[in-house]
Enzyme design. Sequence first.
Site, PDB file in Angstrom:
ATOM      1  N   HIS B 169       3.164   9.859  -9.163  1.00  0.00           N
ATOM      2  CA  HIS B 169       2.761   9.234 -10.432  1.00  0.00           C
ATOM      3  C   HIS B 169       1.233   9.229 -10.553  1.00  0.00           C
ATOM      4  O   HIS B 169       0.678   9.655 -11.573  1.00  0.00           O
ATOM      5  CB  HIS B 169       3.320   7.809 -10.485  1.00  0.00           C
ATOM      6  CG  HIS B 169       2.851   6.983 -11.646  1.00  0.00           C
ATOM      7  ND1 HIS B 169       3.668   6.646 -12.703  1.00  0.00           N
ATOM      8  CD2 HIS B 169       1.646   6.411 -11.923  1.00  0.00           C
ATOM      9  CE1 HIS B 169       2.986   5.923 -13.576  1.00  0.00           C
ATOM     10  NE2 HIS B 169       1.758   5.749 -13.112  1.00  0.00           N
ATOM     11  N   GLU B 170       0.571   8.752  -9.503  1.00  0.00           N
ATOM     12  CA  GLU B 170      -0.902   8.661  -9.554  1.00  0.00           C
ATOM     13  C   GLU B 170      -1.547  10.035  -9.706  1.00  0.00           C
ATOM     14  O   GLU B 170      -2.452  10.228 -10.519  1.00  0.00           O
ATOM     15  CB  GLU B 170      -1.435   7.979  -8.297  1.00  0.00           C
ATOM     16  CG  GLU B 170      -1.042   6.525  -8.145  1.00  0.00           C
ATOM     17  CD  GLU B 170      -1.386   5.700  -9.366  1.00  0.00           C
ATOM     18  OE1 GLU B 170      -2.402   5.971 -10.015  1.00  0.00           O
ATOM     19  OE2 GLU B 170      -0.600   4.802  -9.697  1.00  0.00           O
ATOM     20  N   HIS B 173      -1.520  11.485 -13.109  1.00  0.00           N
ATOM     21  CA  HIS B 173      -2.600  11.042 -14.006  1.00  0.00           C
ATOM     22  C   HIS B 173      -3.767  12.043 -13.946  1.00  0.00           C
ATOM     23  O   HIS B 173      -4.438  12.293 -14.947  1.00  0.00           O
ATOM     24  CB  HIS B 173      -3.101   9.650 -13.621  1.00  0.00           C
ATOM     25  CG  HIS B 173      -2.233   8.535 -14.125  1.00  0.00           C
ATOM     26  ND1 HIS B 173      -1.867   8.419 -15.448  1.00  0.00           N
ATOM     27  CD2 HIS B 173      -1.665   7.476 -13.492  1.00  0.00           C
ATOM     28  CE1 HIS B 173      -1.102   7.342 -15.595  1.00  0.00           C
ATOM     29  NE2 HIS B 173      -0.961   6.759 -14.434  1.00  0.00           N
ATOM     30  N   TYR B 184      -5.498   6.816 -23.041  1.00  0.00           N
ATOM     31  CA  TYR B 184      -4.754   5.788 -22.304  1.00  0.00           C
ATOM     32  C   TYR B 184      -4.636   4.499 -23.102  1.00  0.00           C
ATOM     33  O   TYR B 184      -5.039   3.432 -22.670  1.00  0.00           O
ATOM     34  CB  TYR B 184      -5.442   5.547 -20.959  1.00  0.00           C
ATOM     35  CG  TYR B 184      -4.544   4.954 -19.898  1.00  0.00           C
ATOM     36  CD1 TYR B 184      -3.481   5.685 -19.370  1.00  0.00           C
ATOM     37  CD2 TYR B 184      -4.758   3.672 -19.417  1.00  0.00           C
ATOM     38  CE1 TYR B 184      -2.657   5.151 -18.401  1.00  0.00           C
ATOM     39  CE2 TYR B 184      -3.938   3.121 -18.441  1.00  0.00           C
ATOM     40  CZ  TYR B 184      -2.894   3.874 -17.937  1.00  0.00           C
ATOM     41  OH  TYR B 184      -2.088   3.332 -16.965  1.00  0.00           O
ATOM     42  N   GLU B 193       1.541   7.427 -19.306  1.00  0.00           N
ATOM     43  CA  GLU B 193       2.291   6.729 -18.261  1.00  0.00           C
ATOM     44  C   GLU B 193       3.649   7.391 -18.014  1.00  0.00           C
ATOM     45  O   GLU B 193       4.076   7.551 -16.872  1.00  0.00           O
ATOM     46  CB  GLU B 193       2.520   5.266 -18.666  1.00  0.00           C
ATOM     47  CG  GLU B 193       1.428   4.334 -18.197  1.00  0.00           C
ATOM     48  CD  GLU B 193       1.272   4.384 -16.681  1.00  0.00           C
ATOM     49  OE1 GLU B 193       2.281   4.271 -15.980  1.00  0.00           O
ATOM     50  OE2 GLU B 193       0.145   4.553 -16.214  1.00  0.00           O
ATOM     51  N   ASP B 266      -2.641  -4.668 -21.628  1.00  0.00           N
ATOM     52  CA  ASP B 266      -2.276  -3.431 -20.927  1.00  0.00           C
ATOM     53  C   ASP B 266      -2.459  -2.208 -21.843  1.00  0.00           C
ATOM     54  O   ASP B 266      -1.572  -1.366 -21.935  1.00  0.00           O
ATOM     55  CB  ASP B 266      -0.834  -3.546 -20.414  1.00  0.00           C
ATOM     56  CG  ASP B 266      -0.425  -2.392 -19.506  1.00  0.00           C
ATOM     57  OD1 ASP B 266      -1.315  -1.760 -18.920  1.00  0.00           O
ATOM     58  OD2 ASP B 266       0.785  -2.126 -19.408  1.00  0.00           O
ATOM     59  N   HIS B 271       2.455   0.444 -19.949  1.00  0.00           N
ATOM     60  CA  HIS B 271       3.474   0.427 -18.890  1.00  0.00           C
ATOM     61  C   HIS B 271       4.813  -0.125 -19.392  1.00  0.00           C
ATOM     62  O   HIS B 271       5.772  -0.212 -18.635  1.00  0.00           O
ATOM     63  CB  HIS B 271       3.009  -0.407 -17.701  1.00  0.00           C
ATOM     64  CG  HIS B 271       1.863   0.199 -16.953  1.00  0.00           C
ATOM     65  ND1 HIS B 271       0.559  -0.077 -17.259  1.00  0.00           N
ATOM     66  CD2 HIS B 271       1.835   1.093 -15.945  1.00  0.00           C
ATOM     67  CE1 HIS B 271      -0.230   0.607 -16.453  1.00  0.00           C
ATOM     68  NE2 HIS B 271       0.515   1.323 -15.639  1.00  0.00           N
TER      69      HIS B 271
END
Lengths: 88, 350
Positions: B169-170, B173, B184, B193, B266, B271
């Site tokens: 996932h990271e 990005h 974002y 996301e 957020d 998310h």
Amino acid sequence: MRIRVTRTGGLAGIARRAELDTSARTDAPHVHALAREAMASGLRTPTFGVPDGFHYEITVDGRTVHCADPRLSDAQRELISLVLREGA
Amino acid sequence: MDSSARGHVCFCTIVPPHILDRLAEAGDAPVREVARRALSLDARHRENRLLAPRTALPPTADGDHPERTVCDTRHSETLPGRVVRREGGSAVHDGSVNRAYDALGATYALYREAYGRRSIDGAGLPLDATVHYGHDYDNAFWNGERMVFGDGDGQIFNDFTVSVDVIGHELTHGVTQYTAGLDYQGQSGALNESVSDVFGSLVKQYALRQTADQADWLIGAGLLAPRVHGVALRSLREPGTAYDDEVLGKDPQPASMDGYVQTTEDNGGVHINSGIPNRAFYLVAAELGGFAWERAGQIWYDTLTGGTLHPDADFAAFAAATAAAARARYGEGRETAAVAKGWAQVGVTG
């Protein structure tokens, strides 16, 4: 002094809020100094930060600033950690 | 630990590496020794698996193998920290370091072998990670240059290196940063996301060679501490069902547009609303069957890298782009029909 911290974002996207009242604390002078430092280097509007990074809103006696990981000052980091750990 | 758990470690090689890592750090010397031996074997097997397809490739340009470096900030928040493992270096006695190293390799493998992409930027970018960031730090993030992992507080979150999909996932990005550059915030942020969740899950599915119906479709399985009521952070198959806990609250993800959440927190709920495109991807993958990285993943990858998406694309624009990508690669067949059906089921029309 009433210090409120709201943490949002993060990989999990789960918000956390806590408030600390320093009136009965023996370390109030230290916490007040941290709070003033943290406020001085905060931003007036939310900052983008990084993907999945935490965003923080710090409110001291009604005035609010914003900051985001990984670019926190030492005072912001210490204050945020203290309030989230010991605040209610 | 009871004796049956010990027996399991001794005689069964199916024990997940993260459990072995835990045991390798255990106080009990015999358990520790057995787990360490199992780990070094496991690492060798995994390296062989990673190396096998690579040897078939021409040994040419840079970027045909990952270039990994793992650093340790030793609980400070000063990046990058001290280098503790470099590419090709053997496993160390720190499970976080080894898990990060392996998962960087698994992410590299999916992008290289399934999509022909050479690392995050498509040009062999070194993969850097930092572990043990901060004290009891409950997060992992991509800072534009490297992956950063906290240890978790042990009460709510475990070590953030435990889930290979979180690492995928990271790093995704990073891929998005170098390709579609989705803003974002708001719907484009939720898409950013979602793309990370989709490819994060595919990294795990590819490493385990799981078909769409075998996969758990979870992000962060194993990340929630034992006392938390929940299985993971998010579910692509059933958004909104990953956890329901008195401390954490209930998983707030909507599964379709009628549950879309308007919020300023957020970055506009990036998310939260990612649940909608996440489920669309799952539905497409489930409809097509087989390995999800092959056709569904290819369509999403083509969309991300095709150059037609605007950085502020909303769900409808993204849906239209996936339909166009499916048509371009597969024509008017099952794939294109599955894409249209998937988006329609979550209430998005392209």
